[in-house]
Design an enzyme around this catalytic site. Structure first.
Site, mmCIF file in Angstrom:
data_model
loop_
_atom_site.group_PDB
_atom_site.id
_atom_site.type_symbol
_atom_site.label_atom_id
_atom_site.label_comp_id
_atom_site.label_asym_id
_atom_site.label_seq_id
_atom_site.Cartn_x
_atom_site.Cartn_y
_atom_site.Cartn_z
ATOM 1 N N SER A 653 -13.125 16.613 3.308
ATOM 2 C CA SER A 653 -14.401 16.164 3.894
ATOM 3 C C SER A 653 -14.158 15.221 5.067
ATOM 4 C CB SER A 653 -15.260 15.472 2.833
ATOM 5 O OG SER A 653 -15.639 16.372 1.827
ATOM 6 N N ASN A 858 -15.998 24.045 -2.111
ATOM 7 C CA ASN A 858 -15.584 23.089 -3.129
ATOM 8 C C ASN A 858 -15.106 21.741 -2.611
ATOM 9 O OD1 ASN A 858 -16.006 24.942 -5.318
ATOM 10 N ND2 ASN A 858 -14.170 25.999 -4.662
ATOM 11 N N TYR A 859 -14.628 21.683 -1.372
ATOM 12 C CA TYR A 859 -13.992 20.442 -0.928
ATOM 13 C C TYR A 859 -14.663 19.761 0.255
ATOM 14 C CZ TYR A 859 -10.391 22.041 -4.098
ATOM 15 O OH TYR A 859 -9.727 22.460 -5.211
ATOM 16 N N ILE A 860 -15.230 20.530 1.177
ATOM 17 C CA ILE A 860 -15.934 19.904 2.304
ATOM 18 C C ILE A 860 -17.348 19.567 1.850
ATOM 19 C CG2 ILE A 860 -16.850 20.283 4.623
ATOM 20 C CD1 ILE A 860 -14.469 22.082 5.190
#
Length: 901
Positions: A653, A858-860
């Site tokens: 992110s 899932n991650y950003i």
């Protein structure tokens, strides 16, 4: 090793077997001697980025196809089962949608992403636009090398921002403290007026540093630290007085913007009232027709229904060759199949004689496969109205289970269907693939409802295992599956308030880490040289988790798959190549092989060499004085609730947010989508979200290349039509303008023309069938086959026209009122389509080794994607599918283009 209790290894205080070779408690001075070559950078850039797909060095180590080495059994957890909701999963995709990677594929020599500058069929990829990664699209410099400097800059920027944020938070806290002191105390200890800041809900989209209220940098005590009641395994629930939002709660159409509701904290109690209708069970097994039987050594075999059903599991998937031809899959299936045959009374021939089934090779499941394939084709051949009727019937049965009432609000339930029985497939090289998943009965299921709420009725003649009123859990029903002993939960849908809050908290935790990352990195860099082995191992583990996105890893039981993470890496999982290259090779999450070559800090290389020092050997753990729980406990000292997996979310992110600040994409929507994908790709590479090139990538690129060549061919035909109308254009525009592209030879043209003819024929036939279905639905008569023949006459005309063009080399002008101006406009449109499709091809080629979906979903932080969408006026539909838009509804509605991570 002897099986007697006396010879069993003792378990040490750190939870590892005392019998295994262990690192010394204190690192000796001799071990601190410089490792040959590790003190030099050897001309390389700063470490921290994978070099797996970079240029191969002379000293490359040949890696084995599968991770080998003996299994080191670990102590099983003795803790009680918790029914509380697990943290938001990092992989929300269903198994069927996830990428599958075979061990053989992963073991093959990696493809260099930079060398593929042409499509498979020879069509050149257009030059990259301004938004492409790197300085030159045709540069031979690996992208990982280009991005290594950027990663260092991102980390330096993160350090500055962390200090600035903490300083601002401290200043805000001081100001608040002074205001509190100046406020005249009230005799009863209660303020007369509530501040406006407390009255108004906090905007979830407020940028860090701009919010009216700031969290102090000192970590708050987490829920986990709440002392447990004596004699009970879980912490006492914290009761909170929740201020109800204003408005009519009974109005179901009113949108509930939970992300703006400050009352919804992180309390233990997840709901007050809960009602639902239970779960949907798969239909009972229908026996095969009497003439459909598996054969053993050529003899048809009669089985009892339970055994016949298991035979059908294997027979029904004979077309899934990567499963049924897998030796492990075959062995596990056959073992369970034999057990079930024995339990059900054995197998018999037509005369009733017992047949001993002993060899898998003699089993013939083809008759079962042929039967199920016929049923599949029959279902596929159903006409529109019949399909709609079946769907309507199914929807009517499932309608009562699709929603529940959660604290008086109607919420969509996610997986309300109980998994049907079948064969376990697993992912990657799972050791239990092929085992039989047994049918789940109501007696195995525990349901969770509110006290006083009606208990959903079980199927007739059955009962539930248990009925609970667990307000700390967000599950509606649960059961234990028989393969791995895992608990399966029926939860709310991804777009529900509860699931949304779980994702929201996950990304907010990553935003909170932004304030502390500089201190954590400074401390682990210092800890890399600590004299105590436990501290040095911990610092090294945090370094690897932060820099290379390794998962922390958890202790496994002896009957589970040998999957590992950072803390549970074994001797054989790490290969060291001087001066500072580390090669990881192990089975990670879901038994997917993790293989990567990375450059590390020289001190980290030295530490790993120390951790692998004799007498350690294959099977021994590298981080033998560290456990995941100990690592997470250490991290929680920096920030409440901080665990190893938060680093993956934070790094992705924060990196994307940094790239977003500098982005100034311009051009069409497609070009801006490519700019977003380029940034996403940088994140995936910097955060090591790599993937193996899929088996179908080459064929997909070939098809895309053919489509681009097809557009070039159509454009050439239009130019020839211009000449047909006005031959003098050849002198005006020049002969080169009308020439056929060099890669469009006559052989390819003939193949393409045949493809166009077949495509047109299929279109007309499908349109005819669809029109007939509509007529039947409306109660009218179907069209006769003669109508189809008349429609297909167009195809015959097309074929004759192509034959004439190939013979004469000329193309006659076609269409209503053809003019040179019309054809000129058509050429412009073809050019635009070619450019767009070439951009897509380039994007697809660049992304073949990068897991963009993993990063984006899932991650950003999804709010960053929303910011990009709003800042550059690109429809959010270009990035999020309908399902994802529902899942991230809170993100789409909570931020504007000025929001910052």
């Amino acid at each position: 090793m002897s099986s007697s209790d006396d010879d069993a290894p003792l378990i040490g205080s750190n939870g590892h077997f005392a019998g295994a070779a262990q690192s010394p408690e204190v690192i000796s001075k001799e071990a601190e001697q410089p490792v040959g070559g590790t003190s030099r950078r050897n001309g390389r850039l700063n470490p921290g980025v994978s070099i797996r797909f970079g240029p191969a060095g002379d000293g490359d180590v040949e890696m084995k196809d599968v991770v080998k080495g003996r299994q080191v059994n670990k102590r099983k957890s003795q803790g009680k089962k918790s029914y509380a909701e697990p943290e938001s999963s990092e992989d929300d995709k269903p198994l069927s949608k996830r990428r599958r990677t075979s061990g053989k594929q992963a073991a093959s020599k990696p493809t260099d992403a930079r060398s593929a500058q042409r499509l498979t069929n020879g069509t050149k990829v257009p030059e990259a636009s301004k938004t492409a990664i790197g300085e030159d699209s045709d540069s031979s410099t690996p992208i990982e090398t280009k991005l290594a400097k950027r990663k260092v800059k991102v980390e330096q920027q993160a350090e500055k921002e962390a200090k600035a944020v903490r300083k601002e938070a401290q200043a805000s806290a001081k100001k608040t403290s002074k205001t509190a002191k100046s406020t005249k105390p009230v005799t009863n200890g209660v303020k007369k007026e509530v501040s406006e800041a407390k009255k108004k809900p906090t905007n979830a989209g407020a940028p860090v540093g701009k919010s009216s209220t700031k969290k102090a940098s000192k970590p708050v005590k987490s829920e986990a630290s709440t002392p447990a009641k004596k004699g009970k395994g879980k912490a006492a629930p914290v009761k909170e007085e929740i201020e109800e939002p204003e408005g009519d709660e009974g109005d179901e159409d009113e949108e509930y913007r939970w992300w703006e509701d400050p009352a919804k904290g992180d309390g233990t109690i997840k709901w007050t009232t809960l009602e639902h209708n239970g779960v949907v069970f798969p239909p009972p097994y229908e026996s095969l027709p009497s003439d459909v039987k598996m054969k053993y050594n050529g003899t048809p075999v009669t089985l009892e229904p339970d055994a016949e059903e298991v035979a059908g599991f294997f027979g029904g998937m004979l077309n899934s060759t990567h499963n049924v031809e897998n030796p492990t899959f075959q062995k596990n299936f056959f073992g369970d199949f034999i057990d079930i045959i024995k339990k059900t009374g054995g197998a018999r021939d037509a005369k009733g004689n017992i047949i001993q089934i002993k060899e898998f090779a003699k089993c013939d499941f083809n008759p079962i496969f042929d039967y199920y394939e016929m049923k599949r084709l029959e279902k596929k051949a159903l006409k529109g109205p019949e399909k709609q009727a079946l769907k309507a019937e199914k929807d009517a049965v499932e309608a009562p289970y699709m929603h529940c009432m959660w604290d008086g609000r109607k919420q969509k339930v996610g997986n309300f269907r109980v998994e049907p029985p079948g064969l376990f497939r697993g992912r990657g090289e799972h050791p239990k693939t092929g085992k039989v998943k047994m049918r789940v009965e109501p007696e195995q299921i525990t349901v969770n409802v509110g006290k006083g709420a009606p208990v959903p009725p079980p199927p007739e003649g059955h009962r539930w295992k248990e009925v609970k009123h667990d307000q700390e859990g967000t599950w509606l029903a649960m059961w234990q599956e028989n393969i791995n002993g895992n608990y399966k939960y029926v939860m709310l849908a991804a777009n529900s308030d509860v699931k949304g809050q779980s994702d929201y908290k996950k990304f907010e935790k990553a935003r909170e880490l932004k304030k502390h990352i500089d201190r954590i990195r400074k401390d682990y860099q210092k800890g890399l040289k600590h004299e105590l082995m436990v501290d040095r191992q911990r610092a090294t583990a945090v370094y690897l988790i932060d820099k290379f996105a390794l998962r922390a890893g958890n202790e496994k039981g002896e009957d589970e798959a040998d999957t590992v993470g950072c803390c549970s890496l074994k001797f054989e999982n790490v290969t060291l190549r001087p001066p500072n290259t580390v090669i990881f090779d192990f089975l990670g999450k879901d038994s997917i092989r993790f293989y990567d070559e990375v450059e590390v800090d020289p001190q980290v290389f030295k530490n790993l060499k120390i951790f692998k020092k004799a007498p350690k050997k294959e099977g021994d753990e590298i981080f033998d004085r560290l456990t995941t729980s100990a690592l997470n406990k250490h991290l929680s000292n920096y920030m409440a609730g901080l665990t190893a997996k938060v680093f993956r979310t934070y790094n992705a992110s924060y990196t994307f947010a940094t790239l977003l600040r500098d982005m100034k994409p311009e051009g069409s929507v497609l070009e801006m989508v490519k700019a977003y994908n380029d940034a996403n790709r940088k994140v995936a590479i910097l955060c090591n979200h790599k993937r193996t090139v899929t088996a179908g990538h080459a064929s997909q690129m070939e098809k895309l290349g053919d489509r681009i060549k097809g557009l070039h061919y159509q454009k050439w035909r239009v130019k020839q039509m211009m000449l047909d109308l006005e031959p003098s254009l050849k002198k005006k525009k020049g002969a080169k303008f009308f020439e056929l592209d060099a890669d469009l030879d006559q052989e390819w043209i003939n193949e393409h023309q045949a493809f166009l003819i077949e495509e047109q024929q299929q279109k007309i036939t499908k349109k005819f069938e669809k029109d007939n279905e509509k007529l039947v639905t409306d109660g009218e008569k179907e069209m006769k086959p003669k109508e189809l023949e008349e429609r297909l006459s167009v195809v015959e005309d097309m074929e004759k026209k192509f034959q004439k063009e190939n013979k004469t080399g000329k193309v006659e002008a076609e269409g209503k009122g053809p003019t040179v101006e019309k054809f000129d406009n058509m050429i412009t449109k073809f050019d635009q389509r070619i450019e767009n499709m070439s951009l897509q091809a380039e994007d697809k080629e660049n992304n073949k080794e990068v897991a963009l979906g993993t990063s984006k979903i899932n991650y950003i932080d999804p709010r960053l994607t929303v910011v990009f969408s709003k800042r550059f006026q690109v429809p959010i539909e270009k990035f999020f599918s309908k399902t994802l838009r529902e899942k991230f509804d809170w993100a789409i509605k909570s931020v504007d283009e000025a929001w910052e991570f």
